[in-house]
Design a protein around this motif. Structure first.
Motif, short mmCIF file in Angstrom:
data_model
loop_
_atom_site.label_atom_id
_atom_site.label_comp_id
_atom_site.label_asym_id
_atom_site.label_seq_id
_atom_site.Cartn_x
_atom_site.Cartn_y
_atom_site.Cartn_z
N ILE A 79 -2.41 3.20 -6.65
CA ILE A 79 -1.90 3.98 -5.52
C ILE A 79 -0.53 3.44 -5.18
O ILE A 79 -0.30 2.22 -5.22
CB ILE A 79 -2.85 3.87 -4.30
N MET A 80 0.38 4.34 -4.86
CA MET A 80 1.71 3.92 -4.43
C MET A 80 2.02 4.62 -3.11
O MET A 80 1.95 5.84 -3.02
CB MET A 80 2.77 4.28 -5.47
N VAL A 91 2.10 9.29 -0.30
CA VAL A 91 0.96 8.52 -0.78
C VAL A 91 0.63 9.14 -2.13
O VAL A 91 0.31 10.32 -2.21
CB VAL A 91 -0.25 8.59 0.16
N ASN A 92 0.77 8.35 -3.20
CA ASN A 92 0.60 8.84 -4.57
C ASN A 92 -0.63 8.21 -5.21
O ASN A 92 -0.72 6.98 -5.29
CB ASN A 92 1.82 8.46 -5.43
N ILE A 135 5.05 1.20 -12.53
CA ILE A 135 3.77 1.88 -12.77
C ILE A 135 3.41 1.76 -14.24
O ILE A 135 2.30 1.35 -14.60
CB ILE A 135 3.85 3.36 -12.35
N TYR A 136 4.36 2.10 -15.13
CA TYR A 136 4.09 2.07 -16.57
C TYR A 136 3.78 0.66 -17.05
O TYR A 136 2.88 0.46 -17.88
CB TYR A 136 5.26 2.65 -17.35
N ARG A 137 4.50 -0.33 -16.54
CA ARG A 137 4.24 -1.72 -16.95
C ARG A 137 2.84 -2.15 -16.56
O ARG A 137 2.15 -2.81 -17.33
CB ARG A 137 5.28 -2.64 -16.33
N PHE A 147 0.90 -0.23 -4.79
CA PHE A 147 2.29 -0.55 -4.48
C PHE A 147 2.63 -0.07 -3.08
O PHE A 147 2.35 1.07 -2.71
CB PHE A 147 3.25 0.12 -5.47
N ASP A 148 3.25 -0.95 -2.32
CA ASP A 148 3.78 -0.65 -1.00
C ASP A 148 5.31 -0.69 -1.14
O ASP A 148 5.88 -1.75 -1.42
CB ASP A 148 3.30 -1.70 0.00
N VAL A 149 5.95 0.48 -1.02
CA VAL A 149 7.38 0.59 -1.30
C VAL A 149 8.11 1.06 -0.05
O VAL A 149 7.72 2.06 0.56
CB VAL A 149 7.65 1.58 -2.45
N SER A 150 9.17 0.35 0.31
CA SER A 150 10.05 0.76 1.41
C SER A 150 11.42 1.09 0.85
O SER A 150 11.95 0.35 0.02
CB SER A 150 10.20 -0.36 2.44
N PHE A 151 11.98 2.22 1.31
CA PHE A 151 13.29 2.68 0.87
C PHE A 151 14.27 2.63 2.04
O PHE A 151 13.89 2.75 3.20
CB PHE A 151 13.21 4.13 0.38
#
Length: 170
Positions: A79-80, A91-92, A135-137, A147-151
């Motif tokens: 989940i990302m 939310v992916n 993701i691929y790695r 993954f928790d991602v902030s932009f």
């Protein structure tokens, strides 16, 4: 997008999407997106969930709509969660599916973009969304993730971490 959708997105509301990394013979089926978000970049097959739709149901629908493949076997790999000060909030649910024989595709050109078989080794040499190489790695290593991602306001990664692997302290 209507007025209410624009207001909702401006409030930081998160979209929910499903994506599938489809592998056959050490190659991944990716779509070179014709539309935003990620126009011109190579992405896994997927899209937004419909109202009242379970993620697995949405995945089957999206893969079929974009490729013609009737997905029978897949697993949730990660989940990302993406957060930004603009409308890029998602939310992916990221799934993985491997095929032993070449899946039959209805077309290589879709309304969403062009489908391409890309080898694992070529991922470093094609335009990808900034998050996707991670993701691929993880999939290649067999390592599940959240993954928790902030932009920032320009949609550049400020912070990205795998909360399954890191201790969070408040």
């Amino acid at each position: 997008m209507n007025f209410f959708e624009k207001k909702l997105l401006a409030s930081g509301f998160k979209h929910i999407s499903v994506n599938c990394v489809i592998e056959y013979n050490s190659k991944l089926l990716l779509i070179e997106r014709a539309n935003n978000p990620h126009r011109g970049k190579f992405c896994p097959i997927g899209g937004k969930l419909n109202a009242y739709e379970a993620p697995s149901e949405g995945l089957i629908r999206e893969v079929n709509e974009e490729t013609g493949i009737n997905l029978k076997s897949f697993k949730l790999f990660g989940i990302m969660v993406e957060s930004s000060p603009n409308e890029h909030n998602w939310v992916n649910f990221i799934y993985y599916s491997s095929f032993k024989s070449l899946p039959e595709l209805e077309t290589m050109n879709t309304i969403e973009g062009r489908l391409n078989w890309v080898s694992w080794y070529d991922l470093e040499n094609i335009p990808l969304p900034e998050t996707d190489i991670h993701i691929y790695r993880n999939i290649r290593r067999g390592q599940p993730f959240i993954f928790d991602v902030s932009f920032d306001a320009n949609n550049k990664i400020k912070k990205m971490g795998n909360v399954l692997m890191e201790q969070i302290e408040v």
